[in-house]
Design a protein around this motif. Structure first.
Motif, PDB file in Angstrom:
ATOM      1  N   ASN A  92       0.813  -1.215   0.000  1.00  0.00           N
ATOM      2  CA  ASN A  92       0.000   0.000   0.000  1.00  0.00           C
ATOM      3  C   ASN A  92       0.850   1.270   0.000  1.00  0.00           C
ATOM      4  O   ASN A  92       0.525   2.250  -0.667  1.00  0.00           O
ATOM      5  CB  ASN A  92      -0.946   0.007   1.194  1.00  0.00           C
ATOM      6  N   SER A  93       1.951   1.259   0.759  1.00  0.00           N
ATOM      7  CA  SER A  93       2.806   2.451   0.787  1.00  0.00           C
ATOM      8  C   SER A  93       3.535   2.635  -0.536  1.00  0.00           C
ATOM      9  O   SER A  93       3.706   3.765  -1.008  1.00  0.00           O
ATOM     10  CB  SER A  93       3.812   2.375   1.940  1.00  0.00           C
ATOM     11  N   ALA A  94       3.955   1.540  -1.164  1.00  0.00           N
ATOM     12  CA  ALA A  94       4.626   1.638  -2.467  1.00  0.00           C
ATOM     13  C   ALA A  94       3.683   2.216  -3.511  1.00  0.00           C
ATOM     14  O   ALA A  94       4.061   3.062  -4.323  1.00  0.00           O
ATOM     15  CB  ALA A  94       5.121   0.266  -2.907  1.00  0.00           C
ATOM     16  N   SER A  95       2.417   1.775  -3.476  1.00  0.00           N
ATOM     17  CA  SER A  95       1.430   2.284  -4.421  1.00  0.00           C
ATOM     18  C   SER A  95       1.177   3.771  -4.196  1.00  0.00           C
ATOM     19  O   SER A  95       1.154   4.568  -5.139  1.00  0.00           O
ATOM     20  CB  SER A  95       0.120   1.496  -4.274  1.00  0.00           C
ATOM     21  N   LYS A  96       1.017   4.153  -2.947  1.00  0.00           N
ATOM     22  CA  LYS A  96       0.647   5.536  -2.637  1.00  0.00           C
ATOM     23  C   LYS A  96       1.818   6.501  -2.798  1.00  0.00           C
ATOM     24  O   LYS A  96       1.660   7.589  -3.346  1.00  0.00           O
ATOM     25  CB  LYS A  96       0.097   5.619  -1.205  1.00  0.00           C
ATOM     26  N   LEU A  97       3.011   6.097  -2.353  1.00  0.00           N
ATOM     27  CA  LEU A  97       4.154   7.010  -2.365  1.00  0.00           C
ATOM     28  C   LEU A  97       4.921   7.027  -3.678  1.00  0.00           C
ATOM     29  O   LEU A  97       5.235   8.089  -4.206  1.00  0.00           O
ATOM     30  CB  LEU A  97       5.129   6.641  -1.243  1.00  0.00           C
ATOM     31  N   TYR A  98       5.268   5.837  -4.175  1.00  0.00           N
ATOM     32  CA  TYR A  98       6.268   5.757  -5.239  1.00  0.00           C
ATOM     33  C   TYR A  98       5.710   5.492  -6.640  1.00  0.00           C
ATOM     34  O   TYR A  98       6.348   5.856  -7.626  1.00  0.00           O
ATOM     35  CB  TYR A  98       7.283   4.649  -4.909  1.00  0.00           C
ATOM     36  N   LEU A  99       4.554   4.848  -6.726  1.00  0.00           N
ATOM     37  CA  LEU A  99       4.108   4.386  -8.036  1.00  0.00           C
ATOM     38  C   LEU A  99       2.880   5.073  -8.590  1.00  0.00           C
ATOM     39  O   LEU A  99       2.794   5.314  -9.800  1.00  0.00           O
ATOM     40  CB  LEU A  99       3.845   2.873  -7.988  1.00  0.00           C
ATOM     41  N   HIS A 100       1.891   5.370  -7.755  1.00  0.00           N
ATOM     42  CA  HIS A 100       0.620   5.834  -8.300  1.00  0.00           C
ATOM     43  C   HIS A 100       0.157   7.179  -7.726  1.00  0.00           C
ATOM     44  O   HIS A 100       0.303   8.204  -8.380  1.00  0.00           O
ATOM     45  CB  HIS A 100      -0.463   4.766  -8.077  1.00  0.00           C
ATOM     46  N   ASP A 101      -0.401   7.172  -6.528  1.00  0.00           N
ATOM     47  CA  ASP A 101      -1.146   8.340  -6.047  1.00  0.00           C
ATOM     48  C   ASP A 101      -0.315   9.624  -6.015  1.00  0.00           C
ATOM     49  O   ASP A 101      -0.717  10.650  -6.567  1.00  0.00           O
ATOM     50  CB  ASP A 101      -1.711   8.070  -4.650  1.00  0.00           C
ATOM     51  N   THR A 102       0.837   9.592  -5.325  1.00  0.00           N
ATOM     52  CA  THR A 102       1.629  10.809  -5.190  1.00  0.00           C
ATOM     53  C   THR A 102       2.251  11.258  -6.508  1.00  0.00           C
ATOM     54  O   THR A 102       2.121  12.435  -6.886  1.00  0.00           O
ATOM     55  CB  THR A 102       2.712  10.644  -4.106  1.00  0.00           C
TER      56      THR A 102
END
Length: 254
Positions: A92-102
């Motif tokens: 979840n943190s990888a998705s949010k921080l590094y790959l998608h949301d941010t």
């Protein structure tokens, strides 16, 4: 921080929507995957030979694909259940921080920034020779930083905040970024990566400079054509890491 059971489904749905949007802009999914994998590797712990041997033995040498169930929880093989909190935190943190949301919010900001900068150059001809930046304060307003006089500061801030799409994207960036840091720390409260830095609502504007982010991570024409992103994800990741290292305290380091 314990991950809410509904977060997985929401992130999965949102990321699926983002992926479809990228495909609709004629991007190559293979190229996106390759670039994203590089970013994951850059922010991951190296796998030692013993751990790799155990993975190969337990999975018969095959990678396991993890998916979300309708309840919003990862559908994990039983042997991984004891590591659920860690796996959900990492994914979840990888998705949010590094790959998608941010990074997606950063790209939405970039879409508006060029036209605003062109307009500002007309109002402040010497702007390119001044040391300045901008960020977002606790009220959600974009603020100018650096060496600008009061008149210049007012002109820059008025131009930035008059663009609703830019303001909304910046607010989303901050929200996803801070939430991602919390998720990455998890219940243990520490991290080896971005989550180790103490970035919060109050000090965000002192640490993250959006102008620097754009200047250091703008995609080339070839990259934009290949990936569809104005922001080069690899360079963007490197720049945010540099800003954190330079200005933030590693208060939550392991």
């Amino acid at each position: 921080m314990k991950i809410n059971s509904g977060v997985g489904a929401l992130i999965n749905a949102r990321n699926t929507a983002i992926d479809k949007t990228l495909q609709n802009t004629s991007q190559s999914p293979e190229k996106i995957t390759e670039q994203d994998q590089q970013i994951i590797l850059k922010n991951s712990t190296p796998i030692n030979s013993e751990a790799e041997a155990l993975r190969g033995k337990s999975d018969n040498g095959k990678l396991v694909t993890l998916i979300y169930t309708r309840s919003g929880r990862l559908d994990l093989p039983k042997r991984y259940e004891e590591h659920r909190e860690l796996l959900e935190r990492v994914i979840n943190s990888a998705s949010k921080l590094y790959l998608h949301d941010t990074p997606a919010a950063a790209d939405r900001m970039a879409e508006q920034y060029e036209s605003i900068l062109a307009s500002l150059r007309e109002e402040i001809p010497q702007l390119d020779h001044l040391s300045w930046g901008f960020s977002i304060d606790t009220s959600g307003k974009l603020i100018a930083t650096g060496h600008l006089n009061q008149t210049q500061k007012e002109i820059v801030e008025e131009a930035l905040n008059s663009n609703e799409k830019l303001v909304n994207a910046a607010q989303d960036f901050k929200y996803h970024f801070l939430e991602g840091l919390q998720i990455e720390r998890g219940s243990v409260g520490t991290s080896q990566y971005w989550g180790k830095y103490d970035v919060n609502e109050e000090n965000f504007a002192d640490i993250i400079d959006f102008k620097e982010m754009f200047e250091q991570s703008w995609s080339s024409a070839e990259q934009i054509e290949s990936y569809g992103y104005l922001i080069n994800k690899w360079e963007w990741t490197a720049n945010i890491a540099d800003q954190l290292q330079a200005r933030a305290e590693p208060k939550f380091a392991k």
